[in-house]
Enzyme design. Structure first.
Site, short mmCIF file in Angstrom:
data_model
loop_
_atom_site.label_atom_id
_atom_site.label_comp_id
_atom_site.label_asym_id
_atom_site.label_seq_id
_atom_site.Cartn_x
_atom_site.Cartn_y
_atom_site.Cartn_z
N THR A 1 -25.49 -26.57 101.76
CA THR A 1 -25.77 -27.22 100.48
C THR A 1 -27.02 -26.60 99.89
OG1 THR A 1 -26.23 -29.33 99.38
CG2 THR A 1 -27.06 -29.08 101.62
N HIS B 1 -27.81 -34.54 117.43
CA HIS B 1 -28.47 -34.26 118.70
C HIS B 1 -27.57 -34.59 119.90
CE1 HIS B 1 -31.69 -33.03 121.11
NE2 HIS B 1 -32.68 -33.73 120.60
#
Length: 431
Positions: A350, A402
């Site tokens: 983006t 994560h």
């Protein structure tokens, strides 16, 4: 009569509900076979709904209605022909009858009598509460204001006009005064606008289906993933030199410009092939790895942000990547993306820099595990080989899940992207 029921068709495997965004054919009009009668807005795209027969269209659902797959949208009366059935009923255009002159005169006389009575009414010259407040604040005598309200009452508009007239009137010339000891000038009185003149309107508008879907997915990404972001900065000096040197020849050969997005997409694809963890996704208790890089490119549209993927970026040339990005962006802004073109993607890029963003934290595009955020290019002083030089710099942000990607892996991936961009020749030579 023979009636055909029009129901919401099956649009895609994951689409269970649509919104009727607008009717293209009015209720009661004649419609031809396969002529689009309305538009559906799904979670991913806007689709036209064609008529299944010819005849008179009868609306059942209304605009902005949320409809499940299989719900009734409209009916088509096939017994009505085009010549006899469609369209609105003719309106009665007959002229209104003229009232006799004597009757008109009778209606005028009482009004004239009322006007004459209002001049001597007790309300004449009396301000309304709002008008009285304005006149008092601006030190204007009510006798100097002519009322235009009922029975000659001074309205709020009359008071405001009097205030404007007072402001525009020329100040009287001061009479000569005898010399006197200098005194401090009195503090000037500041006249503030009345709060009654300020707008206090509110409006309510139903969220589009795409906006609602975006909202749900963003909240899901925030609540369902262990999202973290790592940052770095990249020197675009060599990329700019490359584009300046070869841009004209690139355009001449391919008919399209070499942009930053294709370079970043290619750099990310190469890094993804080297680090498959960043290109993986979580599926229950399993990690799904991909031996290809389908890079989703975020495109801003009037209805919201969409992220159609460019497939197999690792195998495409720069010109092919540019063509595909341009094609998808044009379709997205025109609302012509298909569900297939919206599906898939293993990684997202983006670019908030085109809107002026200097630094931001992009949010994950589930079920993907990572997203790269590009930002604005700014000339900044940098220490290069012991000297301070001005370089075009960009901040990069990599948000990642994560649960799938370790911190060291995310940092290494972002450093690899940085190295490819700062040395684009190595990327071109596949080094």
């Amino acid at each position: 009569m023979s009636v055909v029921e029009m129901k919401v068709p099956t649009i895609g495997e994951s689409v269970t509900e649509v919104t009727l965004s607008q009717w293209l054919i009015a209720d009661g009009d004649y419609v031809e076979l396969d002529q689009p009668i309305c538009e559906f807005e799904s979670d991913k795209a806007t689709l036209e709904f064609p008529a299944e027969a010819s005849g008179k269209l009868i609306h059942v659902a209304a605009e902005d209605d949320d409809l499940e797959i299989g719900a009734l949208v409209a009916k088509i009366d096939t017994s009505v022909s085009k010549e006899s059935g469609g369209g609105e009923k003719p309106k009665d255009n007959a002229p209104a009858k003229e009232e006799p002159a004597s009757k008109k005169e009778e209606t005028k006389e009482p009004a004239a009598a009322e006007a004459s009575e209002s001049e001597d009414s007790y309300a004449a010259g009396h301000p309304s509460p709002a008008a009285a407040k304005i006149l008092k604040e601006n030190d204007i005598d009510t006798q100097a204001v002519k009322g235009t309200g009922k029975d000659g009452r001074i309205t709020k508009e009359d008071a405001q006009k009097a205030v404007e007239a007072k402001k525009q009137a020329p100040a009287p010339s001061p009479a000569p005064a005898k010399e006197a000891p200098a005194k401090e000038a009195p503090a000037k009185q500041v006249v503030f606008s009345s709060s009654e003149n300020f707008s206090r309107e509110t409006s309510s508008k139903k969220m589009s289906r795409m906006r609602r879907t975006i909202a749900k997915r963003l909240v899901s990404a925030k609540n369902e993933t262990a999202m973290l972001t790592t940052f770095n900065e990249v020197d675009l000096t060599e990329v700019m030199k490359l584009r300046k040197t070869y841009q004209d020849r690139f355009v001449e050969k391919y008919g399209i410009k070499l942009g930053f997005m294709s370079l970043f997409a290619k750099a990310c694809a190469k890094a993804l092939m080297e680090m498959p963890d960043v290109n993986a996704k979580l599926d229950g208790d399993n990690l799904v790895y991909h031996d290809y890089a389908d890079v989703s490119i975020a495109v801003s549209t009037p209805n919201g942000l969409v992220v159609p993927p460019v497939h197999n970026v690792e195998s495409l040339s720069f010109a092919e990547i540019e063509y595909k990005i341009k094609e998808l962006a044009t379709k997205a802004r025109d609302g012509k993306l298909t569900l297939e073109e919206m599906s898939g993607g293993t990684f997202t890029i983006t670019n908030g820099g085109i809107f002026g963003s200097l630094l931001s934290t992009p949010i994950l595009n589930e079920p993907q595990s990572a997203i790269l955020g590009m930002h604005g290019i700014k000339n900044r002083p940098m220490a290069i080989d012991g000297e301070v030089k001005i370089r075009p710099m960009m901040y990069l942000a990599l948000s990642y899940d994560h649960r799938v990607i370790d911190g060291s892996t995310s940092v290494t991936f972002l450093v690899k992207v940085k190295e490819y961009i700062e040395d684009p020749v190595s990327m071109l030579l596949d080094l």
